[in-house]
Design an enzyme around this catalytic site. Structure first.
Site, PDB file in Angstrom:
ATOM      1  N   PHE A 179       0.820  -1.207   0.000  1.00  0.00           N
ATOM      2  CA  PHE A 179       0.000   0.000   0.000  1.00  0.00           C
ATOM      3  C   PHE A 179       0.861   1.267   0.000  1.00  0.00           C
ATOM      4  CE2 PHE A 179      -2.845   3.236   1.728  1.00  0.00           C
ATOM      5  CZ  PHE A 179      -3.959   3.039   0.934  1.00  0.00           C
ATOM      6  N   ILE A 198      -2.368  -4.232   4.497  1.00  0.00           N
ATOM      7  CA  ILE A 198      -2.115  -5.062   5.680  1.00  0.00           C
ATOM      8  C   ILE A 198      -3.303  -5.931   6.060  1.00  0.00           C
ATOM      9  CG2 ILE A 198      -0.341  -3.504   6.571  1.00  0.00           C
ATOM     10  CD1 ILE A 198      -2.361  -2.643   8.753  1.00  0.00           C
ATOM     11  N   CYS A 226       2.331  -1.485   6.451  1.00  0.00           N
ATOM     12  CA  CYS A 226       2.228  -0.255   7.227  1.00  0.00           C
ATOM     13  C   CYS A 226       0.832   0.334   7.135  1.00  0.00           C
ATOM     14  CB  CYS A 226       3.242   0.749   6.684  1.00  0.00           C
ATOM     15  SG  CYS A 226       3.240   2.332   7.535  1.00  0.00           S
ATOM     16  N   HIS A 262     -10.987   4.048  10.577  1.00  0.00           N
ATOM     17  CA  HIS A 262     -10.599   2.920   9.725  1.00  0.00           C
ATOM     18  C   HIS A 262      -9.244   2.354  10.150  1.00  0.00           C
ATOM     19  CE1 HIS A 262     -10.327   0.478   6.096  1.00  0.00           C
ATOM     20  NE2 HIS A 262      -9.120   0.978   5.880  1.00  0.00           N
ATOM     21  N   ASN A 318       6.474 -10.358  12.861  1.00  0.00           N
ATOM     22  CA  ASN A 318       5.483  -9.350  12.522  1.00  0.00           C
ATOM     23  C   ASN A 318       6.155  -8.000  12.288  1.00  0.00           C
ATOM     24  OD1 ASN A 318       3.401  -7.450  12.465  1.00  0.00           O
ATOM     25  ND2 ASN A 318       2.135  -8.646  13.866  1.00  0.00           N
ATOM     26  N   ARG A 357      10.896   4.051  11.141  1.00  0.00           N
ATOM     27  CA  ARG A 357      10.835   2.675  11.633  1.00  0.00           C
ATOM     28  C   ARG A 357      11.121   1.654  10.528  1.00  0.00           C
ATOM     29  NH1 ARG A 357       5.786   1.286  14.751  1.00  0.00           N
ATOM     30  NH2 ARG A 357       7.045  -0.526  15.281  1.00  0.00           N
TER      31      ARG A 357
END
Length: 149
Positions: A14, A45, A74, A82, A107, A121
């Site tokens: 995405f 995701i 992400c 949402h 994960n 990150r």
């Protein structure tokens, strides 16, 4: 480890830039461990748990294909709720697949309030969330083998 682990990486594309960094970090860790991987792609995701279930369910003819799986993706918080639903369902779905199938999982789903935090990150030189997810998967593969499972 008894053999070179074979890991399924499932990446949600995405956010392309974030996905690229997460994948780069995960692949570097897997290569450094002299393990092998296969990468499959899903749109976002929310599709990660189903793809993990499909990939980790043993093939009727050949048995288990992968020793573990890593999910990468992400979600960045927007103006609606949402984000909360997608994050919760993705995280719990991945965990359910790992536990139900006794499948080692890493994960690497980022759930970030800002785009800048997501970039930080995901970046292999900074947060390296993809690399951390791959290390977690490799460690769980090792533990599973150690327990004789």
């Amino acid at each position: 480890m008894a053999h070179s682990p074979y890991i399924l990486i499932i990446e949600a594309r995405f956010y392309e830039e974030i996905a690229d960094d997460l994948l780069k970090g995960a692949k570097a860790v897997i290569a450094a461990a002299q393990a092998k991987c296969e990468v499959v792609t899903v749109p976002g995701i929310l599709e990660l748990p189903a793809a993990a279930l499909f990939g980790m369910t043993p093939d009727r003819k050949s048995g288990q294909r992968y020793d573990g799986f890593v999910v990468l993706g992400c979600a960045v918080k927007g103006e609606t709720d949402h984000y909360e639903h997608v994050c919760t369902q993705s995280m719990s779905g991945v965990q359910r697949v790992a536990l139900d199938l006794k499948a080692p999982a890493g994960n690497g789903i980022l759930t970030c309030p800002t785009w800048e935090l997501a970039q930080d990150r995901a970046d292999p030189a900074r947060g390296d969330a993809g690399g951390r997810a791959a290390r977690a998967c490799l460690r769980l593969i090792e533990l599973k083998q150690g327990f004789g499972l």
